[in-house]
Write a protein that holds these residues in place. Structure first.
Motif: not given
Length: 73
Positions: A19, A32, A36, A42, A45
């Motif tokens: 993303e 977001t 997510e 996730v 990042q």
């Protein structure tokens, strides 16, 4: 806040989803969050430079020098 944001999703052959928020700001992580959560966990990042623009971030660099004397002298 930027005039508009573009969210780009890429799905690799291994199923990994990447993303990327273009023209984002500090709100991009909140913007977001729901997507997510729906997609999955996730794993990592990386915040782009656009995230750090604005007055709310002040970059401070602190350097410390430490000298160690040996007992040999």
């Amino acid at each position: 806040m930027a005039d508009y944001q573009t969210i780009e999703y890429r799905i690799g052959k291994d199923g990994k989803i990447t993303e990327r928020v273009l023209n984002g700001d500090t709100n991009c992580t909140e913007m977001t969050l729901e997507i997510e959560r729906a997609i999955g966990t996730v794993e990592s990042q990386k915040l782009l430079p656009d995230y750090y623009e604005g007055d709310e971030f002040l970059m401070v660099e602190d350097t410390q020098i430490r000298q160690v004397k040996s007992d040999d002298g």
